[in-house]
Design an enzyme around this catalytic site. Structure first.
Site, PDB file in Angstrom:
ATOM      1  N   ALA A  60       0.895  -1.157  -0.022  1.00 20.64           N
ATOM      2  CA  ALA A  60      -0.042  -0.017   0.007  1.00 20.64           C
ATOM      3  C   ALA A  60       0.895   1.123   0.012  1.00 20.64           C
ATOM      4  O   ALA A  60       0.359   2.270  -0.656  1.00 20.64           O
ATOM      5  CB  ALA A  60      -0.918   0.011   1.180  1.00 20.64           C
ATOM      6  N   TYR A  61       1.899   1.224   0.682  1.00 20.11           N
ATOM      7  CA  TYR A  61       2.994   2.533   0.867  1.00 20.11           C
ATOM      8  C   TYR A  61       3.604   2.489  -0.566  1.00 20.11           C
ATOM      9  O   TYR A  61       3.644   3.533  -1.015  1.00 20.11           O
ATOM     10  CB  TYR A  61       3.985   2.049   1.737  1.00 20.11           C
ATOM     11  CG  TYR A  61       5.134   2.645   1.841  1.00 20.11           C
ATOM     12  CD1 TYR A  61       5.170   4.201   2.313  1.00 20.11           C
ATOM     13  CD2 TYR A  61       6.373   2.125   1.454  1.00 20.11           C
ATOM     14  CE1 TYR A  61       6.402   4.997   2.498  1.00 20.11           C
ATOM     15  CE2 TYR A  61       7.443   2.892   1.449  1.00 20.11           C
ATOM     16  CZ  TYR A  61       7.433   4.285   2.030  1.00 20.11           C
ATOM     17  OH  TYR A  61       8.731   5.044   2.083  1.00 20.11           O
TER      18      TYR A  61
END
Length: 391
Positions: free
Chosen positions: A298-299
């Site tokens: 996600a990062y």
């Protein structure tokens, strides 16, 4: 006279300059051009052929048009590419003329303009009309460091604090943005101010539209301008498989790295365009340039989106003298590593050709290079501050 970037020239903008034509004007043009046609220099000859007197050279009117285009609108830095002309009436010595130009079309990406050109006599009759195609040459109008104002998001600690310190050391006035740790940000701002570079700490959640806009307004209120924006703010980074990441978590990264920075730049870019100077540097991660690590999907996805945004801005703002770049550090020794076992840090360092982790000051040096004179001809560049982990 000041060069105006094309983006600041609005379609429909116009300018009129008036002048009374004298014998000296015509004689000077004869001397320069060598055009001694008796129609222009002999009153008697001109009258015998049905004119009131010596007729002003058509290209002398063109010279007056050149004056307006070159010094008024679009002004200094303008390059005249082509011109079509239609002469409607004769002009005579003693006539009062009004040279009128209007921006008909502009292309900021190309620096190109189409200008409607008209000249009328004192009776309002059109004596010359046409259309000019021009471009405004891009210029670098870098202010001295002591006049520059830099906003550093997430600037109170870690990499952000190192960047603010490095820019202040060069003379920049700084806005240290923080979200929670007011004590650290205020202490840093006080230290930078005591060192001779005025600085203020501004609390704002730069990931939200409201917070980003409030930060921009506070910076402008404090210093009246912003020249450099360093996009460094980040939420807490959680490790989990990407399929386990919630939409809320993914959106949190996206707001921090993409939508928040865009909202911060919206109110600041117009004045950068007006001045013909601006620097934007995003702090990304080497994970978007190499094989992504596990449990950070996600990062990495949001940081990749940030790089896409920065690259697009680099293209769109280049003609206005605004560069947009990034640095992508690998693991950096900041407070987030305080609870990490020595064994894990050594394992990370062993995978890096330089066999050590980066310090915040090394990231700050790369950021300052891109924001400084060395980066004046760099835009759309992403420097991996990664010790050779990315090549």
């Amino acid at each position: 006279m000041r060069v105006r970037p094309v983006a600041t020239l609005g379609e429909g903008e116009e300018l009129t300059w008036e002048h009374t034509i004298t014998d000296e004007d015509v004689d000077a043009f004869v001397g320069v051009s060598g055009d001694v046609n008796p129609l222009h220099i002999d009153d008697a000859f001109a009258r015998r052929h049905g004119f009131q007197g010596r007729v002003v050279h058509g290209m002398l009117l063109g010279a007056f048009l050149s004056r307006v285009l070159g010094t008024g609108l679009p002004g200094p830095g303008a390059l005249w590419l082509s011109q079509n002309l239609r002469f409607g009436r004769a002009v005579y010595v003693g006539d009062r003329i009004a040279v009128h130009v209007r921006v008909k079309h502009r292309s900021p990406a190309l620096g190109a303009l189409v200008i409607e050109t008209r000249i009328r006599n004192g009776s309002g009759e059109e004596v010359m009309s046409g259309e000019a195609r021009m471009m405004v040459l891009p210029t670098q109008q870098r202010p001295p460091w002591t006049e520059v104002v830099a906003v550093v998001t997430g600037g109170g600690r870690g990499i952000g604090a190192a960047i603010a310190t490095e820019l202040a050391a060069r003379g920049a006035r700084t806005v240290v943005n923080f979200r929670q740790d007011e004590a650290a940000a205020q202490a840093l701002a006080a230290r930078l101010s005591d060192g001779g570079s005025p600085s203020v700490a501004v609390q704002a959640d730069a990931a939200s539209a409201e917070g980003a806009q409030a930060l921009a307004a506070a910076a402008l209120e404090a210093f009246g301008r912003v020249d450099i924006v360093i996009l460094n703010a980040t939420p807490k980074i959680e490790r989990r498989p990407v399929l386990d990441a919630s939409l809320e978590e993914l959106n949190g990264y996206w707001r921090s790295y993409v939508s928040g920075p865009l909202e911060l730049l919206r109110p600041l870019v117009p004045a950068m365009r007006e001045r013909g100077f601006g620097r934007v540097v995003g702090v990304l991660t080497s994970a978007i340039l190499n094989t992504p690590p596990v449990d950070l999907g996600a990062y990495v996805a949001a940081k990749s989106g940030a790089w896409g945004l920065l690259r697009s801005l680099a293209v769109e703002l280049a003609a206005d003298g605004i560069t947009v770049n990034a640095v992508s550090p690998s693991a950096v020794l900041t407070e987030q590593w305080a609870d990490t076992a020595d064994r894990q840090r050594r394992a990370l360092a062993s995978r890096i050709p330089l066999r050590r982790l980066a310090g915040p000051e090394e990231v700050a040096a790369a950021v300052a290079f891109l924001a400084g004179e060395g980066g004046d001809y760099l835009t759309g560049v992403n420097i991996p501050v990664a010790g050779g982990e990315v090549m």
